[in-house]
Structure formats: structure tokens, C-alpha cells
Design a protein around this motif. Structure first.
Motif, short mmCIF file in Angstrom:
data_model
loop_
_atom_site.label_atom_id
_atom_site.label_comp_id
_atom_site.label_asym_id
_atom_site.label_seq_id
_atom_site.Cartn_x
_atom_site.Cartn_y
_atom_site.Cartn_z
N SER A 52 30.49 38.84 31.56
CA SER A 52 30.97 40.03 32.25
C SER A 52 32.49 40.06 32.40
CB SER A 52 30.32 40.13 33.64
OG SER A 52 30.78 39.09 34.49
N LEU A 53 33.16 38.95 32.05
CA LEU A 53 34.61 38.87 32.21
C LEU A 53 35.38 39.38 30.99
CD1 LEU A 53 35.03 35.35 33.87
CD2 LEU A 53 34.80 37.57 34.98
N VAL A 54 34.71 39.53 29.87
CA VAL A 54 35.39 39.91 28.64
C VAL A 54 36.13 41.24 28.84
CG1 VAL A 54 35.10 40.49 26.21
CG2 VAL A 54 33.71 38.68 27.24
N CYS A 55 37.43 41.21 28.58
CA CYS A 55 38.32 42.38 28.69
C CYS A 55 38.54 42.86 30.12
CB CYS A 55 37.82 43.55 27.83
SG CYS A 55 37.86 43.17 26.06
N LYS A 56 37.98 42.18 31.11
CA LYS A 56 38.26 42.54 32.50
C LYS A 56 39.69 42.17 32.85
CE LYS A 56 34.42 44.24 34.27
NZ LYS A 56 33.64 44.41 33.06
N ARG A 57 40.31 42.96 33.71
CA ARG A 57 41.70 42.74 34.13
C ARG A 57 41.67 42.04 35.48
NH1 ARG A 57 42.66 49.06 33.40
NH2 ARG A 57 40.85 48.88 34.75
N ILE A 58 42.14 40.80 35.51
CA ILE A 58 41.97 39.95 36.68
C ILE A 58 43.32 39.43 37.16
CG2 ILE A 58 40.95 37.80 37.53
CD1 ILE A 58 38.69 38.17 35.54
N CYS A 68 37.54 32.91 28.96
CA CYS A 68 36.29 33.65 28.80
C CYS A 68 36.53 35.08 28.33
CB CYS A 68 35.51 33.65 30.11
SG CYS A 68 34.87 32.03 30.59
N GLY A 69 37.78 35.40 27.99
CA GLY A 69 38.07 36.71 27.41
C GLY A 69 38.66 37.74 28.34
N ALA A 70 38.99 37.36 29.58
CA ALA A 70 39.59 38.31 30.51
C ALA A 70 41.09 38.43 30.27
CB ALA A 70 39.33 37.86 31.95
N GLN A 71 41.65 39.56 30.69
CA GLN A 71 43.10 39.77 30.67
C GLN A 71 43.62 39.35 32.05
OE1 GLN A 71 43.80 43.87 29.56
NE2 GLN A 71 42.19 43.80 28.01
N LEU A 78 43.78 46.73 37.77
CA LEU A 78 42.95 45.54 37.97
C LEU A 78 41.49 45.90 38.18
CD1 LEU A 78 45.29 43.71 40.52
CD2 LEU A 78 45.06 43.17 38.08
N ASP A 79 40.61 45.02 37.68
CA ASP A 79 39.18 45.14 37.94
C ASP A 79 38.72 44.13 39.01
OD1 ASP A 79 38.55 47.07 35.81
OD2 ASP A 79 39.12 45.42 34.47
N LEU A 80 39.43 43.02 39.08
CA LEU A 80 39.01 41.94 39.97
C LEU A 80 40.23 41.15 40.43
CD1 LEU A 80 36.67 40.19 41.19
CD2 LEU A 80 36.72 38.87 39.05
N ILE A 81 40.22 40.78 41.70
CA ILE A 81 41.26 39.92 42.28
C ILE A 81 40.55 38.65 42.76
CG2 ILE A 81 43.09 39.73 44.01
CD1 ILE A 81 42.78 42.91 44.17
N ILE A 82 41.13 37.50 42.46
CA ILE A 82 40.51 36.23 42.85
C ILE A 82 41.53 35.35 43.55
CG2 ILE A 82 38.76 36.28 41.03
CD1 ILE A 82 40.51 34.30 39.45
N ALA A 83 41.03 34.41 44.32
CA ALA A 83 41.91 33.43 44.97
C ALA A 83 41.06 32.24 45.42
CB ALA A 83 42.63 34.04 46.17
N ALA A 84 41.68 31.07 45.40
CA ALA A 84 41.02 29.86 45.87
C ALA A 84 41.87 29.23 46.97
CB ALA A 84 40.82 28.87 44.72
#
Length: 248
Positions: free
Chosen positions: A75-81, A98-101, A151-157
Motif C-alpha cells: 500500500s506504500l507504493v507511490c504514496k507521498r510520506i 517499499c516504493g514510497a516517495q 502528502l498522503d501520510l505523516i509518520i514519526a517515531a
């Protein structure tokens, strides 16, 4: 529901190294699939400086988020993260592989941290500015947000380690989600104090948080999350705009 911020795996191989910034090592993280019909394996090499600041070390929350992303790699392919406070950037690098931008970010005033992110990218055959982007973005300073792509998704750890910057983080997230309608913010955090909570800030900035079940994370790679946690309690949340939740 209250969201509190209370206060080494066999798949992690450590290789010693020496650099101008001090004693360092390369930490290897392995992501794989145990499914019989699939034979996939991804190895990520992360340079770490244990004597350096907190952004030069991969904290326990990062591998958990990275495995979460790996298990959703199709599901990450070409997603903007965008990864906030990327540090050693393990989750963002996994997403890129995994193919995300992917855009990796850390504080504008920490050039050594940004340089270390670039070093992590290069260690994994990702060329900054070509295969992946690295930008300075300080929480609460929204002028730098305008330069980001959609953006499609924002992440943080483990960004929520200092309560003095909690609102700066939440303000930044609220602004990003407003500019990117339909996007989500998914993050892991380590409990550090029973007195720390972002619940009031979420309400103030009209955000909704939901816990993500972590029971199955890591099983595809045969990983026990407790190996990463090191005795700490770690949670994962998804944050969206309240009005977006109402519409759906």
C-alpha cells in the motif's frame, strides 16, 4: 480515552566503526516475510553514534513503526510520506525502499542531525535529492511547511519525549493535515510519565486520535516486539482531523 506519554533484537547486527563524530557503529535491521508463497527480505543499515545526541540513535519506537510499514508495503507504493523528527530515519527509509516517495525531516537548527539522516540514506543506496528528500522542518515553525509537497501520510517515531514541545508538534500536525485533506498521522511513542498527555491539545486543535493494535506487528518477519521494547511500554496512534472523521 487518555493518551499518556509515560516515561535488541537477534535481527539487529551491530558492526563497529570509527568516525570523526566519535565512536560509531552500523546497526542492521532485517525485514522479511515468513509466508510460504512469498520470499521477501529487506536489510536496512543505520549508522549510529551512541555518544551523540538523541537523534543519532535508533530508539525502540522506530523499529516498531518500521515493521508496521513493512507489513503494509504494497500500500506504500507511490504514496507521498513525510517523517517528522526522523533522527536515524529507519521508518522513512523502509517506506522509501517499499516504493514510497519519502521526505525525511528534522529540526532546521540541527545541521548535524540532517547530515546524519543523509548518511543513513546513503548507507542504504538512497541518494538524497534523487531517491529521497531530506529537509529542515522545525515543529511549530509553519513557514517551512509550505515548501513540502502534497502528502498522503505523516509518520514519526518517539517525537513526544519533551512536554515543552508537545503543542508545537500538534500544531504542525494540525496544519499539515489541514493542507493535506485525507492524510493521516501515524506515530509510535514510548511512555515516560503518567502526567504527560496530549488529550487536551488534540481537542484544542480539533484532532482525533485512535490507538492502533500492535499485537500482530512483527509476526510476518518472525519478530517479537518485546525484543525491541527493552522493557519500555510503547504505543501506536493514528491522528486525523475531527471534521474528516465526521464526514466519513
Amino acid at each position: 480515552m487518555r493518551f499518556h506519554m509515560n516515561g535488541g533484537s537477534d535481527d539487529n547486527e551491530i558492526v563497529a566503526a570509527t568516525g570523526s563524530e566519535g565512536a560509531a557503529h552500523i546497526r542492521k535491521f532485517v525485514f522479511s516475510s515468513n509466508e510460504r508463497s512469498v520470499n521477501e527480505r529487506l536489510e536496512i543499515k543505520i549508522p549510529e553514534i551512541l555518544q551523540g545526541a538523541y537523534s543519532f540513535y535508533t530508539w525502540p519506537s522506530a523499529p516498531i513503526l518500521a515493521h508496521f510499514l513493512w507489513e503494509r508495503r504494497q500500500s506504500l507504493v507511490c504514496k507521498r510520506i513525510l517523517e517528522l523528527g526522523a533522527g536515524t530515519a529507519l521508518p522513512g527509509i523502509v517506506a522509501a525502499k517499499c516504493g514510497a516517495q519519502v521526505v525525511l525531516s528534522d529540526s532546521c537548527i540541527l545541521p548535524k542531525s540532517l547530515a546524519h539522516i543523509r548518511k543513513s540514506c546513503v548507507a542504504n543506496q538512497l541518494q538524497p535529492g534523487v531517491d529521497i528528500d531530506v529537509v529542515g522542518l522545525s515543529w511549530g515553525l509553519l513557514n517551512s511547511v509550505f515548501r513540502l509537497p502534497p502528502l498522503d501520510l505523516i509518520i514519526a517515531a518517539d517525537c513526544f519525549y519533551d512536554p515543552t514541545v508537545f503543542e508545537d508538534i500538534i500544531v504542525t500536525i494540525a496544519f499539515l493535515l489541514e493542507r493535506n485533506r485525507g492524510a493521516k498521522f501515524i506515530f509510535t511513542y514510548q511512555e515516560r510519565s503518567a502526567d504527560w498527555s496530549i488529550e487536551a491539545l488534540l481537542k484544542k486543535w480539533k484532532l482525533h486520535a485512535a490507538s492502533i493494535n500492535m499485537d500482530e506487528i512483527g509476526k510476518e518477519s518472525g519478530i517479537d516486539l518485546l525484543e525491541f521494547m527493552g522493557g519500555h511500554t510503547i504505543h501506536m496512534l493514528e491522528i486525523t482531523l475531527v471534521d474528516q472523521l465526521v464526514q466519513t
